[in-house]
Design a protein around this motif. Structure first.
Motif, PDB file in Angstrom:
ATOM      1  N   PRO A   1       0.833  -1.208   0.000  1.00 19.93           N
ATOM      2  CA  PRO A   1       0.000   0.000   0.000  1.00 19.93           C
ATOM      3  C   PRO A   1       0.866   1.255   0.000  1.00 19.93           C
ATOM      4  O   PRO A   1       1.866   1.340   0.710  1.00 19.93           O
ATOM      5  CB  PRO A   1      -0.799  -0.118   1.298  1.00 19.93           C
ATOM      6  CG  PRO A   1       0.044  -0.955   2.178  1.00 19.93           C
ATOM      7  CD  PRO A   1       0.778  -1.903   1.282  1.00 19.93           C
ATOM      8  N   HIS A   2       0.485   2.227  -0.808  1.00 17.58           N
ATOM      9  CA  HIS A   2       1.154   3.524  -0.821  1.00 17.58           C
ATOM     10  C   HIS A   2       0.271   4.502  -0.047  1.00 17.58           C
ATOM     11  O   HIS A   2      -0.386   5.358  -0.629  1.00 17.58           O
ATOM     12  CB  HIS A   2       1.376   4.000  -2.257  1.00 17.58           C
ATOM     13  CG  HIS A   2       2.246   3.089  -3.044  1.00 17.58           C
ATOM     14  ND1 HIS A   2       3.614   3.110  -2.968  1.00 17.58           N
ATOM     15  CD2 HIS A   2       1.951   2.093  -3.922  1.00 17.58           C
ATOM     16  CE1 HIS A   2       4.126   2.197  -3.769  1.00 17.58           C
ATOM     17  NE2 HIS A   2       3.137   1.565  -4.350  1.00 17.58           N
ATOM     18  N   ASN A   3       0.274   4.334   1.279  1.00 15.86           N
ATOM     19  CA  ASN A   3      -0.614   5.102   2.158  1.00 15.86           C
ATOM     20  C   ASN A   3      -2.056   4.980   1.694  1.00 15.86           C
ATOM     21  O   ASN A   3      -2.728   5.956   1.424  1.00 15.86           O
ATOM     22  CB  ASN A   3      -0.188   6.558   2.256  1.00 15.86           C
ATOM     23  CG  ASN A   3       0.682   6.792   3.452  1.00 15.86           C
ATOM     24  OD1 ASN A   3       0.939   5.874   4.213  1.00 15.86           O
ATOM     25  ND2 ASN A   3       1.152   8.006   3.617  1.00 15.86           N
ATOM     26  N   GLY A   4      -2.538   3.755   1.630  1.00 17.43           N
ATOM     27  CA  GLY A   4      -3.852   3.467   1.086  1.00 17.43           C
ATOM     28  C   GLY A   4      -4.988   3.772   2.033  1.00 17.43           C
ATOM     29  O   GLY A   4      -5.324   4.923   2.275  1.00 17.43           O
TER      30      GLY A   4
END
Length: 132
Positions: free
Chosen positions: A120-123
């Motif tokens: 996750p990219h800061n999801g």
């Protein structure tokens, strides 16, 4: 006194013959699932640590992942269906390396190894803090 059941792995029958395939290994903290597909993505055979008879915490062990991988690869190699494959690794469980080692020892030529674990990219927003 009833006899204790032994683990027997019966070979699965396959519909079509593939020489090149994709081996997808999904390792979580609780289980390991190994799926063999053809190059189009149609599943040919699969196995998991739970399907091999491991229950509870033994299911997450590296040995269970190795047995599940040997089970699915052994059936395809004995039937002469799989010669070379690409390996896709997903997840961060303890069974990732033993599963890969079992494939390399089986005699299948590994073309590529892909790491396809989703990061996750800061999801999603995390749940609110627990108040006790």
């Amino acid at each position: 006194m009833p006899r204790r059941a032994t683990r027997r792995f019966l070979p699965r029958k396959t519909k079509h013959r593939i020489l090149k395939g994709v081996i997808c290994i999904r390792t979580s903290f609780r289980n390991t699932i190994v799926t063999v597909t053809d190059t189009q993505g149609q599943a040919v055979s699969w196995s998991s640590a739970g399907a091999c008879g491991f229950k509870g915490t033994k299911r997450r062990s590296p040995f269970a992942a190795q047995i599940a991988t040997e089970n699915v690869v052994h059936t395809l190699v004995n039937q002469g269906l799989l010669k070379e494959a690409e390996v896709m690794l997903r997840g961060n469980g303890p069974g990732k390396e033993p599963a890969l080692r079992a494939i390399s020892q089986s005699g299948i030529k590994i073309n590529n190894i892909y790491e396809v674990t989703s990061v996750p990219h800061n999801g999603c927003r995390p749940p609110k803090r627990r108040r006790v």
